[in-house]
Design an enzyme around this catalytic site. Structure first.
Site, PDB file in Angstrom:
ATOM      1  N   ALA A  18       0.742  -1.276  -0.126  1.00 61.62           N
ATOM      2  CA  ALA A  18       0.116  -0.198  -0.118  1.00 61.62           C
ATOM      3  C   ALA A  18       0.956   1.237   0.080  1.00 61.62           C
ATOM      4  O   ALA A  18       1.917   1.217   0.304  1.00 61.62           O
ATOM      5  CB  ALA A  18      -0.871   0.155   1.189  1.00 61.62           C
ATOM      6  N   GLN A  78       1.471   3.392   2.055  1.00 65.12           N
ATOM      7  CA  GLN A  78       2.244   3.856   3.487  1.00 65.12           C
ATOM      8  C   GLN A  78       2.805   2.558   3.812  1.00 65.12           C
ATOM      9  O   GLN A  78       2.897   2.402   4.911  1.00 65.12           O
ATOM     10  CB  GLN A  78       1.107   4.384   4.347  1.00 65.12           C
ATOM     11  CG  GLN A  78       0.881   5.593   4.254  1.00 65.12           C
ATOM     12  CD  GLN A  78       2.196   6.630   4.212  1.00 65.12           C
ATOM     13  OE1 GLN A  78       2.978   6.251   5.020  1.00 65.12           O
ATOM     14  NE2 GLN A  78       1.957   7.651   3.376  1.00 65.12           N
ATOM     15  N   SER A  79       3.191   1.570   2.778  1.00 65.20           N
ATOM     16  CA  SER A  79       3.787   0.312   3.179  1.00 65.20           C
ATOM     17  C   SER A  79       5.065   0.451   3.966  1.00 65.20           C
ATOM     18  O   SER A  79       6.134   0.917   3.468  1.00 65.20           O
ATOM     19  CB  SER A  79       3.767  -0.546   1.967  1.00 65.20           C
ATOM     20  OG  SER A  79       4.714  -1.663   2.227  1.00 65.20           O
ATOM     21  N   ASN A  80       5.062  -0.237   5.210  1.00 68.84           N
ATOM     22  CA  ASN A  80       6.308  -0.320   5.813  1.00 68.84           C
ATOM     23  C   ASN A  80       7.443  -1.220   5.241  1.00 68.84           C
ATOM     24  O   ASN A  80       8.478  -0.978   5.490  1.00 68.84           O
ATOM     25  CB  ASN A  80       6.008  -0.629   7.221  1.00 68.84           C
ATOM     26  CG  ASN A  80       5.082   0.282   7.950  1.00 68.84           C
ATOM     27  OD1 ASN A  80       5.284   1.443   8.162  1.00 68.84           O
ATOM     28  ND2 ASN A  80       3.992  -0.480   8.703  1.00 68.84           N
TER      29      ASN A  80
END
Length: 319
Positions: free
Chosen positions: A69, A71-73
């Site tokens: 996504a 905001q993927s970590n």
């Protein structure tokens, strides 16, 4: 011995949460700080990438490609890893394109990753297209699935469980955010290998419990094979709660906001809006409902993700 590249700051500490325990009036709470693994502000994916990167190097990779996504970590840590080892990196991101880069996406850009945008329902097809195009161009890409949740990635958390035991960790329960299932799978396997008799509860952030249980069992069994162990894990052995999905993946709700505030204001500890905030919200509600015994010792496994707090879409809701 499975090849591994040491990049994480390990062991991560285990810390008590006395003020939060008192406020909630329930079991004794502790936290395992995998938000402090070091790579690009840390997170659980750093442990997985130690093993996945070794696998990529064994294949002669010159590029890392992965998906997540906006905001993927996982994407943020993969982009940092590629920069650290001098590899190209392409991220397939799904979600609304931010007008202003912020949070994890800002860091992706700082690390020099190329970004390909898609819709969530199309990401698997787009990911494969990006990989095959890079391969045909001779870029020697290595494809890392969503969340690095492969058998190799899960092995990292079998080792993490061993780390917990070597630290003298004691717990009746472990509670963590569970999504692509690799972290929980590794912990489940680690518990089996060590003979630990506590329970590991995954709070699903997006998938139905039955799906998560099946995936955890599958990955744990495959990871055992990677370690040369004949261990079969079945879905009915896995604890997953899917009551806290709320309005869906990445949608910040009142429960997550309260959890983030409680951890921040009573322990000075930051959670993220998507994963640890949701898992902590579930933990808090279960304590209030009397799900745990009052004398239980609960370890909250903090999987990181704090940069998402600074994403443009979340910050206004947290004030």
């Amino acid at each position: 011995m499975i090849p591994r590249i040491r990049i994480a700051h390990l062991p991560t500490p285990i810390e008590p949460l006395p003020r939060l325990s008192a406020v909630l009036g329930g079991p004794q709470l502790w936290v395992k700080r995998d938000d402090q693994t070091g790579l690009a502000l840390g997170g659980n994916k750093t442990r997985k990438l130690e093993f996945v990167m070794a696998e990529a190097q064994a294949h002669g990779a010159q590029m890392l490609i992965t998906v997540g996504a906006v905001q993927s970590n996982h994407c943020r840590q993969t982009a940092a890893l590629a920069a650290r080892f001098g590899l190209k990196c392409t991220l397939v991101l799904f979600g609304d394109v931010p007008q202003t880069p912020s949070g994890n996406y800002l860091l992706d850009r700082l690390f020099g990753a190329e970004v390909v945008w898609t819709k969530r329902e199309d990401y698997e097809e787009v990911l494969q297209d990006v990989f095959h195009k890079a391969w045909s161009e001779g870029k020697r890409p290595f494809l890392i699935p969503l969340g690095a949740s492969t058998a190799t990635g899960a092995v990292a958390y079998a080792y993490a469980f061993k780390e917990f035991i070597e630290q003298g960790g004691e717990a009746d329960w472990m509670v963590l955010a569970s999504s692509s299932a690799g972290t929980q799978a590794g912990l489940v396997l680690g518990a089996r290998l060590s003979g630990w008799h506590g329970r590991i509860l995954g709070i699903s952030v997006d998938h139905p419990a039955d799906w998560v249980k099946a995936r955890v069992a599958e990955l744990a069994t495959q990871a055992a094979e990677r370690l040369g162990k004949a261990i079969h894990v079945s879905a009915d052995e896995i604890d997953v709660n899917d009551e806290y999905i709320g309005a869906g993946y990445g949608v910040l709700g009142e429960r997550e906001i309260e959890a983030i505030h409680l951890f921040a204001r009573h322990e000075g500890l930051l959670l993220d809006p998507v994963y640890t905030g949701r898992a902590a919200a579930g933990l808090i509600d279960l304590i209030r409902r009397g799900f745990f015994k009052s004398n239980d010792r609960i370890l909250f496994w903090h999987t990181g993700g704090v940069p998402a707090l600074f994403a443009e879409r979340y910050a206004p809701y947290l004030l």
